[in-house]
Write a protein that holds these residues in place. Structure first.
Motif, PDB file in Angstrom:
ATOM      1  N   TYR A 179      39.400  39.251  45.601  1.00  0.00           N
ATOM      2  CA  TYR A 179      39.348  40.004  46.862  1.00  0.00           C
ATOM      3  C   TYR A 179      38.471  41.252  46.704  1.00  0.00           C
ATOM      4  CZ  TYR A 179      42.910  37.920  49.995  1.00  0.00           C
ATOM      5  OH  TYR A 179      43.615  37.126  50.867  1.00  0.00           O
ATOM      6  N   GLN A 180      38.686  41.978  45.627  1.00  0.00           N
ATOM      7  CA  GLN A 180      37.933  43.208  45.388  1.00  0.00           C
ATOM      8  C   GLN A 180      36.442  42.902  45.231  1.00  0.00           C
ATOM      9  OE1 GLN A 180      39.517  45.504  42.174  1.00  0.00           O
ATOM     10  NE2 GLN A 180      38.183  47.240  42.563  1.00  0.00           N
ATOM     11  N   ASP A 181      36.125  41.848  44.486  1.00  0.00           N
ATOM     12  CA  ASP A 181      34.727  41.464  44.291  1.00  0.00           C
ATOM     13  C   ASP A 181      34.109  40.956  45.590  1.00  0.00           C
ATOM     14  OD1 ASP A 181      34.964  42.174  41.619  1.00  0.00           O
ATOM     15  OD2 ASP A 181      35.458  40.139  40.977  1.00  0.00           O
ATOM     16  N   LEU A 182      34.898  40.234  46.380  1.00  0.00           N
ATOM     17  CA  LEU A 182      34.401  39.774  47.683  1.00  0.00           C
ATOM     18  C   LEU A 182      34.074  40.960  48.582  1.00  0.00           C
ATOM     19  CD1 LEU A 182      36.863  36.799  48.288  1.00  0.00           C
ATOM     20  CD2 LEU A 182      34.365  36.608  48.093  1.00  0.00           C
ATOM     21  N   GLN A 183      34.932  41.983  48.559  1.00  0.00           N
ATOM     22  CA  GLN A 183      34.673  43.165  49.383  1.00  0.00           C
ATOM     23  C   GLN A 183      33.396  43.863  48.939  1.00  0.00           C
ATOM     24  OE1 GLN A 183      36.090  44.064  52.251  1.00  0.00           O
ATOM     25  NE2 GLN A 183      34.482  45.616  52.355  1.00  0.00           N
ATOM     26  N   LYS A 212      48.201  44.086  53.000  1.00  0.00           N
ATOM     27  CA  LYS A 212      48.028  44.119  51.542  1.00  0.00           C
ATOM     28  C   LYS A 212      46.545  44.038  51.172  1.00  0.00           C
ATOM     29  CE  LYS A 212      51.200  41.940  48.838  1.00  0.00           C
ATOM     30  NZ  LYS A 212      52.052  40.799  48.404  1.00  0.00           N
ATOM     31  N   CYS A 213      45.794  43.205  51.888  1.00  0.00           N
ATOM     32  CA  CYS A 213      44.358  43.076  51.602  1.00  0.00           C
ATOM     33  C   CYS A 213      43.634  44.388  51.863  1.00  0.00           C
ATOM     34  CB  CYS A 213      43.738  41.961  52.440  1.00  0.00           C
ATOM     35  SG  CYS A 213      44.155  40.311  51.850  1.00  0.00           S
ATOM     36  N   MET A 214      44.002  45.063  52.931  1.00  0.00           N
ATOM     37  CA  MET A 214      43.359  46.346  53.252  1.00  0.00           C
ATOM     38  C   MET A 214      43.768  47.422  52.249  1.00  0.00           C
ATOM     39  SD  MET A 214      43.994  46.506  57.228  1.00  0.00           S
ATOM     40  CE  MET A 214      42.887  46.488  58.490  1.00  0.00           C
ATOM     41  N   LEU A 215      45.076  47.541  51.990  1.00  0.00           N
ATOM     42  CA  LEU A 215      45.574  48.608  51.131  1.00  0.00           C
ATOM     43  C   LEU A 215      45.211  48.404  49.667  1.00  0.00           C
ATOM     44  CD1 LEU A 215      49.116  49.082  52.703  1.00  0.00           C
ATOM     45  CD2 LEU A 215      47.162  50.636  52.880  1.00  0.00           C
ATOM     46  N   ASN A 216      45.353  47.166  49.162  1.00  0.00           N
ATOM     47  CA  ASN A 216      45.142  46.910  47.740  1.00  0.00           C
ATOM     48  C   ASN A 216      43.681  46.675  47.359  1.00  0.00           C
ATOM     49  OD1 ASN A 216      47.906  47.099  47.507  1.00  0.00           O
ATOM     50  ND2 ASN A 216      48.239  44.900  47.412  1.00  0.00           N
ATOM     51  N   TYR A 217      42.891  46.116  48.300  1.00  0.00           N
ATOM     52  CA  TYR A 217      41.523  45.711  47.948  1.00  0.00           C
ATOM     53  C   TYR A 217      40.468  46.266  48.900  1.00  0.00           C
ATOM     54  CZ  TYR A 217      44.275  42.552  45.145  1.00  0.00           C
ATOM     55  OH  TYR A 217      45.206  42.048  44.263  1.00  0.00           O
ATOM     56  N   GLY A 218      40.883  47.015  49.912  1.00  0.00           N
ATOM     57  CA  GLY A 218      39.937  47.591  50.859  1.00  0.00           C
ATOM     58  C   GLY A 218      39.206  46.565  51.706  1.00  0.00           C
ATOM     59  N   VAL A 219      39.821  45.410  51.923  1.00  0.00           N
ATOM     60  CA  VAL A 219      39.166  44.313  52.641  1.00  0.00           C
ATOM     61  C   VAL A 219      38.879  44.701  54.088  1.00  0.00           C
ATOM     62  CG1 VAL A 219      39.529  41.969  53.561  1.00  0.00           C
ATOM     63  CG2 VAL A 219      40.044  42.472  51.170  1.00  0.00           C
ATOM     64  N   THR A 220      37.607  44.567  54.467  1.00  0.00           N
ATOM     65  CA  THR A 220      37.194  44.808  55.856  1.00  0.00           C
ATOM     66  C   THR A 220      36.571  43.566  56.483  1.00  0.00           C
ATOM     67  OG1 THR A 220      35.020  45.631  55.167  1.00  0.00           O
ATOM     68  CG2 THR A 220      36.784  47.270  55.439  1.00  0.00           C
ATOM     69  N   PHE A 221      36.327  42.532  55.682  1.00  0.00           N
ATOM     70  CA  PHE A 221      35.752  41.308  56.252  1.00  0.00           C
ATOM     71  C   PHE A 221      36.831  40.555  57.027  1.00  0.00           C
ATOM     72  CE2 PHE A 221      36.640  40.384  51.710  1.00  0.00           C
ATOM     73  CZ  PHE A 221      37.511  39.305  51.811  1.00  0.00           C
ATOM     74  N   THR A 264      42.074  31.941  50.440  1.00  0.00           N
ATOM     75  CA  THR A 264      42.574  33.042  49.617  1.00  0.00           C
ATOM     76  C   THR A 264      44.084  32.955  49.405  1.00  0.00           C
ATOM     77  OG1 THR A 264      42.909  34.451  51.554  1.00  0.00           O
ATOM     78  CG2 THR A 264      40.733  34.552  50.485  1.00  0.00           C
ATOM     79  N   ALA A 265      44.564  33.764  48.463  1.00  0.00           N
ATOM     80  CA  ALA A 265      46.000  33.892  48.204  1.00  0.00           C
ATOM     81  C   ALA A 265      46.246  35.226  47.514  1.00  0.00           C
ATOM     82  CB  ALA A 265      46.498  32.745  47.334  1.00  0.00           C
ATOM     83  N   GLY A 266      47.363  35.849  47.828  1.00  0.00           N
ATOM     84  CA  GLY A 266      47.649  37.191  47.343  1.00  0.00           C
ATOM     85  C   GLY A 266      48.419  37.279  46.042  1.00  0.00           C
TER      86      GLY A 266
END
Length: 187
Positions: free
Chosen positions: A41-45, A80-89, A31-33
Motif C-alpha cells: 500500500y505504501q509503495d503504491l501510494q 486504515k488505508c488513509m491513516l496507516n499508508y496515506g492512500v489517496t488513490f 488488496t488486503a489489510g
C-alpha cells in the motif's frame, strides 16, 4: 472488450464506470489489510504520487478471499488505508476476485493475462508458497485465476490489459512498464 466495459462501486457507494478513466494508464490491484504484502500500500501510494500528474491512476479493490486477510468493513478499510499508508488513490468496495461470485472486471482481467508464476526469490515467497500449497492447493489448478492478494494489472490508455504482476513483484519493478505506457499517451 476493454476495462471500459466494466464498473464497480466506490467506497462512497457510487457506481463508477471505468470509462471515467479513459485515456489514463491504470494499475488495478486486489488488496488486503492483514497480508504479508500489505506494505505494498505504501509503495503504491508513492507510485501514485510520482505519476498521478502524468496520466496514471491506481484503483484498489479490497478482497477477503485469501486466508481471511481483509475481514474489515469497507469503512474501516478506507480509514486504515488513509491513516496507516496515506492512500489517496481510489478504493472500491470489497469484492470477490476469483471463484463463484467473481466480479466481472476481475474475471475479464484474469482471463486477459495468465498467471506465470510467483517470484520464488521474493522474501515473502518463503511463507506464501508453502501456505498456498498446504492450505489452498486449489488456487493453483488453473493458469488464469487470481492466486493471492496484491495481484496487479497494468492497463494502457486505451483500456487494454498490458501486463499482469503477481504479489511477489515489488512495486518499484513496475515503473519502467508504467513509464513506457505513459510515454505512449497521445498528447
Amino acid at each position: 472488450m476493454s476495462v471500459y466495459n466494466y464498473s464497480a462501486v466506490a467506497m462512497n457507494g457510487r457506481e463508477v464506470s471505468l470509462e471515467e478513466y479513459k485515456g489514463k494508464v491504470l494499475l488495478i490491484v486486489n488488496t488486503a489489510g492483514q497480508c504479508g504484502f500489505t506494505y505494498q500500500y505504501q509503495d503504491l501510494q508513492k507510485l501514485n504520487d510520482r505519476y498521478k500528474d502524468k496520466g496514471f491512476v491506481i484503483l484498489g479493490f479490497p478482497c477477503n478471499q485469501f486466508d481471511n486477510q481483509e475481514p474489515d468493513s469497507d469503512e474501516r478499510i478506507q480509514s486504515k488505508c488513509m491513516l496507516n499508508y496515506g492512500v489517496t488513490f481510489p478504493l472500491f468496495k470489497k469484492i470477490n476476485v476469483r471463484d463463484e461470485n467473481i466480479h466481472p472486471l476481475f474475471d475479464y482481467l484474469s482471463h486477459s493475462k495468465p498467471f506465470e508464476g510467483f517470484n520464488q526469490f521474493h522474501p515473502v515467497s518463503k511463507i506464501l508458497l508453502p501456505l498456498i500449497n498446504d492450505k489452498h492447493p486449489e488456487y493453483l489448478v488453473d493458469d488464469f485465476s487470481i492466486k493471492w492478494n496484491f495481484t496487479k494489472f497494468l492497463i494502457d490508455s486505451n483500456g487494454n490489459v498490458n501486463k499482469r504482476f503477481e504479489c511477489t513483484t515489488d512495486i518499484i519493478d513496475l515503473e519502467l512498464d508504467i513509464e513506457k505506457l505513459l510515454e505512449a499517451i497521445p498528447v
